[in-house]
Design a protein around this motif. Structure first.
Motif, PDB file in Angstrom:
ATOM      1  N   ILE A 190      71.567  60.039  49.156  1.00  0.00           N
ATOM      2  CA  ILE A 190      71.047  60.990  50.153  1.00  0.00           C
ATOM      3  C   ILE A 190      71.179  62.403  49.602  1.00  0.00           C
ATOM      4  O   ILE A 190      72.237  62.753  49.061  1.00  0.00           O
ATOM      5  N   ASP A 191      70.159  63.226  49.742  1.00  0.00           N
ATOM      6  CA  ASP A 191      70.182  64.572  49.161  1.00  0.00           C
ATOM      7  C   ASP A 191      69.352  65.503  50.037  1.00  0.00           C
ATOM      8  O   ASP A 191      68.186  65.227  50.298  1.00  0.00           O
ATOM      9  N   PHE A 192      69.965  66.579  50.503  1.00  0.00           N
ATOM     10  CA  PHE A 192      69.168  67.486  51.335  1.00  0.00           C
ATOM     11  C   PHE A 192      69.664  68.919  51.299  1.00  0.00           C
ATOM     12  O   PHE A 192      70.769  69.213  50.866  1.00  0.00           O
ATOM     13  N   GLU A 193      68.773  69.773  51.755  1.00  0.00           N
ATOM     14  CA  GLU A 193      69.067  71.188  51.911  1.00  0.00           C
ATOM     15  C   GLU A 193      68.892  71.515  53.390  1.00  0.00           C
ATOM     16  O   GLU A 193      68.015  70.967  54.049  1.00  0.00           O
ATOM     17  N   ALA A 194      69.716  72.407  53.913  1.00  0.00           N
ATOM     18  CA  ALA A 194      69.643  72.778  55.333  1.00  0.00           C
ATOM     19  C   ALA A 194      69.334  74.259  55.455  1.00  0.00           C
ATOM     20  O   ALA A 194      69.955  75.076  54.782  1.00  0.00           O
ATOM     21  N   LYS A 195      68.372  74.581  56.304  1.00  0.00           N
ATOM     22  CA  LYS A 195      67.980  75.984  56.486  1.00  0.00           C
ATOM     23  C   LYS A 195      67.696  76.270  57.953  1.00  0.00           C
ATOM     24  O   LYS A 195      67.152  75.435  58.661  1.00  0.00           O
ATOM     25  N   GLU A 196      68.018  77.482  58.345  1.00  0.00           N
ATOM     26  CA  GLU A 196      67.688  77.945  59.694  1.00  0.00           C
ATOM     27  C   GLU A 196      66.659  79.056  59.599  1.00  0.00           C
ATOM     28  O   GLU A 196      66.677  79.836  58.643  1.00  0.00           O
ATOM     29  N   THR A 197      65.795  79.114  60.583  1.00  0.00           N
ATOM     30  CA  THR A 197      64.916  80.279  60.669  1.00  0.00           C
ATOM     31  C   THR A 197      64.816  80.731  62.120  1.00  0.00           C
ATOM     32  O   THR A 197      64.857  79.899  63.036  1.00  0.00           O
ATOM     33  N   ARG A 198      64.723  82.031  62.300  1.00  0.00           N
ATOM     34  CA  ARG A 198      64.519  82.552  63.651  1.00  0.00           C
ATOM     35  C   ARG A 198      63.021  82.700  63.963  1.00  0.00           C
ATOM     36  O   ARG A 198      62.637  83.058  65.067  1.00  0.00           O
ATOM     37  N   ASN A 199      62.233  82.392  62.965  1.00  0.00           N
ATOM     38  CA  ASN A 199      60.785  82.378  63.141  1.00  0.00           C
ATOM     39  C   ASN A 199      60.417  81.196  64.054  1.00  0.00           C
ATOM     40  O   ASN A 199      60.946  80.108  63.898  1.00  0.00           O
ATOM     41  N   LYS A 200      59.494  81.449  65.004  1.00  0.00           N
ATOM     42  CA  LYS A 200      59.140  80.361  65.927  1.00  0.00           C
ATOM     43  C   LYS A 200      57.901  79.589  65.497  1.00  0.00           C
ATOM     44  O   LYS A 200      57.612  78.515  66.025  1.00  0.00           O
ATOM     45  N   THR A 201      57.142  80.143  64.584  1.00  0.00           N
ATOM     46  CA  THR A 201      55.844  79.543  64.272  1.00  0.00           C
ATOM     47  C   THR A 201      55.730  79.018  62.844  1.00  0.00           C
ATOM     48  O   THR A 201      54.795  78.274  62.548  1.00  0.00           O
ATOM     49  N   SER A 202      56.661  79.385  61.966  1.00  0.00           N
ATOM     50  CA  SER A 202      56.566  78.879  60.592  1.00  0.00           C
ATOM     51  C   SER A 202      57.908  78.986  59.880  1.00  0.00           C
ATOM     52  O   SER A 202      58.830  79.673  60.350  1.00  0.00           O
ATOM     53  N   PHE A 203      57.997  78.283  58.743  1.00  0.00           N
ATOM     54  CA  PHE A 203      59.207  78.275  57.921  1.00  0.00           C
ATOM     55  C   PHE A 203      58.905  78.990  56.604  1.00  0.00           C
ATOM     56  O   PHE A 203      58.064  78.524  55.828  1.00  0.00           O
ATOM     57  N   PRO A 204      59.556  80.108  56.341  1.00  0.00           N
ATOM     58  CA  PRO A 204      59.282  80.870  55.107  1.00  0.00           C
ATOM     59  C   PRO A 204      59.796  80.108  53.884  1.00  0.00           C
ATOM     60  O   PRO A 204      60.962  79.740  53.824  1.00  0.00           O
ATOM     61  N   MET A 205      58.916  79.885  52.908  1.00  0.00           N
ATOM     62  CA  MET A 205      59.298  79.072  51.757  1.00  0.00           C
ATOM     63  C   MET A 205      60.259  79.766  50.808  1.00  0.00           C
ATOM     64  O   MET A 205      60.872  79.112  49.975  1.00  0.00           O
ATOM     65  N   ARG A 206      60.406  81.072  50.918  1.00  0.00           N
ATOM     66  CA  ARG A 206      61.371  81.748  50.042  1.00  0.00           C
ATOM     67  C   ARG A 206      62.797  81.259  50.292  1.00  0.00           C
ATOM     68  O   ARG A 206      63.714  81.533  49.514  1.00  0.00           O
ATOM     69  N   ASN A 207      62.974  80.547  51.411  1.00  0.00           N
ATOM     70  CA  ASN A 207      64.292  79.980  51.700  1.00  0.00           C
ATOM     71  C   ASN A 207      64.739  78.929  50.687  1.00  0.00           C
ATOM     72  O   ASN A 207      65.922  78.617  50.584  1.00  0.00           O
ATOM     73  N   ILE A 208      63.780  78.350  49.984  1.00  0.00           N
ATOM     74  CA  ILE A 208      64.095  77.318  48.983  1.00  0.00           C
ATOM     75  C   ILE A 208      63.694  77.869  47.620  1.00  0.00           C
ATOM     76  O   ILE A 208      62.539  78.271  47.428  1.00  0.00           O
ATOM     77  N   HIS A 209      64.606  77.905  46.677  1.00  0.00           N
ATOM     78  CA  HIS A 209      64.221  78.462  45.385  1.00  0.00           C
ATOM     79  C   HIS A 209      63.793  77.378  44.391  1.00  0.00           C
ATOM     80  O   HIS A 209      63.949  76.182  44.649  1.00  0.00           O
ATOM     81  N   ASP A 210      63.229  77.832  43.276  1.00  0.00           N
ATOM     82  CA  ASP A 210      62.562  76.923  42.337  1.00  0.00           C
ATOM     83  C   ASP A 210      63.450  75.784  41.825  1.00  0.00           C
ATOM     84  O   ASP A 210      63.014  74.640  41.705  1.00  0.00           O
ATOM     85  N   HIS A 211      64.690  76.121  41.501  1.00  0.00           N
ATOM     86  CA  HIS A 211      65.607  75.092  41.003  1.00  0.00           C
ATOM     87  C   HIS A 211      65.774  73.958  42.011  1.00  0.00           C
ATOM     88  O   HIS A 211      65.909  72.794  41.641  1.00  0.00           O
ATOM     89  N   GLN A 212      65.804  74.357  43.274  1.00  0.00           N
ATOM     90  CA  GLN A 212      66.008  73.343  44.313  1.00  0.00           C
ATOM     91  C   GLN A 212      64.780  72.452  44.469  1.00  0.00           C
ATOM     92  O   GLN A 212      64.906  71.244  44.671  1.00  0.00           O
ATOM     93  N   ALA A 213      63.601  73.050  44.354  1.00  0.00           N
ATOM     94  CA  ALA A 213      62.364  72.258  44.431  1.00  0.00           C
ATOM     95  C   ALA A 213      62.303  71.270  43.263  1.00  0.00           C
ATOM     96  O   ALA A 213      61.978  70.088  43.442  1.00  0.00           O
ATOM     97  N   LEU A 214      62.658  71.741  42.074  1.00  0.00           N
ATOM     98  CA  LEU A 214      62.674  70.858  40.895  1.00  0.00           C
ATOM     99  C   LEU A 214      63.683  69.735  41.096  1.00  0.00           C
ATOM    100  O   LEU A 214      63.407  68.557  40.787  1.00  0.00           O
ATOM    101  N   HIS A 215      64.834  70.090  41.623  1.00  0.00           N
ATOM    102  CA  HIS A 215      65.867  69.081  41.891  1.00  0.00           C
ATOM    103  C   HIS A 215      65.333  67.999  42.832  1.00  0.00           C
ATOM    104  O   HIS A 215      65.528  66.802  42.599  1.00  0.00           O
ATOM    105  N   MET A 216      64.631  68.416  43.882  1.00  0.00           N
ATOM    106  CA  MET A 216      64.077  67.428  44.828  1.00  0.00           C
ATOM    107  C   MET A 216      63.100  66.481  44.134  1.00  0.00           C
ATOM    108  O   MET A 216      63.079  65.280  44.402  1.00  0.00           O
ATOM    109  N   LYS A 217      62.274  67.035  43.244  1.00  0.00           N
ATOM    110  CA  LYS A 217      61.337  66.176  42.502  1.00  0.00           C
ATOM    111  C   LYS A 217      62.087  65.126  41.686  1.00  0.00           C
ATOM    112  O   LYS A 217      61.688  63.968  41.613  1.00  0.00           O
TER     113      LYS A 217
END
Lengths: 200, 200
Positions: free
Chosen positions: A100-127
């Motif tokens: 099991i592997d995950f990242e947890a993020k909160e946003t106060r935005n009600k309509t979308s999730f800003p992708m800057r919350n996840i950085h490149d290394h983390q995206a590569l790790h998920m792949k």
């Protein structure tokens, strides 16, 4: 059970109410009290661990240690250190033979999730985790809506890899492709329920 | 392929022979150069990662942060922190769908492995990993003998749970129940070979 920090200080959140019996607390109360997503996940993981349901931990914050003092024979004191960027996601572990592997993020935005919350290394790790057969996902809390979504990494990566123009994922994507995580008293963010329902 | 340590230093074992074709390097050479087991495992994991063989990382050292300075807008500086005891093993990750979890230890003892090297939380963690179907083990280097053993957690726990009197595991137990880990140039402590041979 009393926690002690390495500096010897006792951690005692209920010190003022020592003589009162703790009252049952609903998940809503927790939200109202402003518990962070991280605190809620840590409590959930603690529950999973104690009940022998799963072994999932938050990784320690990566720190580059530059200088350590050794005053007399007492504990070593780090006097200069810096935060490092994590090369992986924050949480990983094992549930019924599954990685099991995950990242947890909160946003106060009600309509979308800003992708800057996840950085490149983390995206590569998920792949890499997906390629090796692990269960990779995000837990995203829309704080003001009091909703937590389980969003599979493959969906996140679709947005991440194909969104030159966009810098955020609309909330509708979480509603369509994600799963709303049930919250209960003991498992405040009960994400393993999603795995039970959708990965069997 | 160039490895870089977190301090930015380039790792270049063959720097002096840049123009020569790299010669095969024996594990003995590495041992003589005094690389720690941790360095060797980190390099091995880096190799596994780059070659898409496995995703296995060392967890950051757990640190209790007490005070952080924010001088101007530059990077935050931690000015007071303490080492915490780890509640898990140091390494975990994913290999072909399997959850991998291990602790690495060196000893200069030639005849036995002192059990004080592994603390109670870690032993409990190993039990939990076994119960959830993960692959849990120790990598133990007998430094002076230049041997690294893959020792399954279940064998370690047998000694740990049934050795009131003993405080160490004799080396013969590693020879009988453990596996000698092959060492090569690219995978200096090639422990996944043991998993390939014994967990299929």
């Amino acid at each position: 059970m009393a926690f002690r920090y390495p500096n010897g200080k006792k951690y005692s959140p209920l010190a003022k109410d020592k003589k009162k019996k703790p009252l049952p607390v609903s998940a809503k109360d927790y939200a109202n009290r402003g518990m962070s997503l991280e605190e809620d996940i840590n409590a959930t993981n603690e529950y999973y661990l104690e009940m022998n349901i799963a072994v999932i931990h938050k990784k320690p914050t990566p720190v580059q240690i530059v200088h350590v003092d050794y005053p007399s024979r007492s504990a070593a004191k780090i006097t200069e250190a810096y935060f490092k960027q994590a090369s992986t996601t924050d949480y990983n572990g094992l549930y019924q033979g599954r990685y099991i592997d995950f990242e947890a993020k909160e946003t106060r935005n009600k309509t979308s999730f800003p992708m800057r919350n996840i950085h490149d290394h983390q995206a590569l790790h998920m792949k890499r985790i997906i390629a090796q057969g692990g269960v990779a996902f995000l837990l995203v809390r829309f704080t003001l809506l009091e909703e937590v979504y389980f969003f599979e990494a493959r969906h996140f990566l679709d947005w991440y890899d194909n969104s030159e123009a966009r810098k955020s994922i609309p909330k509708s994507a979480f509603e369509e492709n994600g799963y709303l995580v049930p919250q209960s008293y003991q498992a405040r963010v009960d994400y393993l329920q999603i795995i039970d329902s959708h990965y069997s």
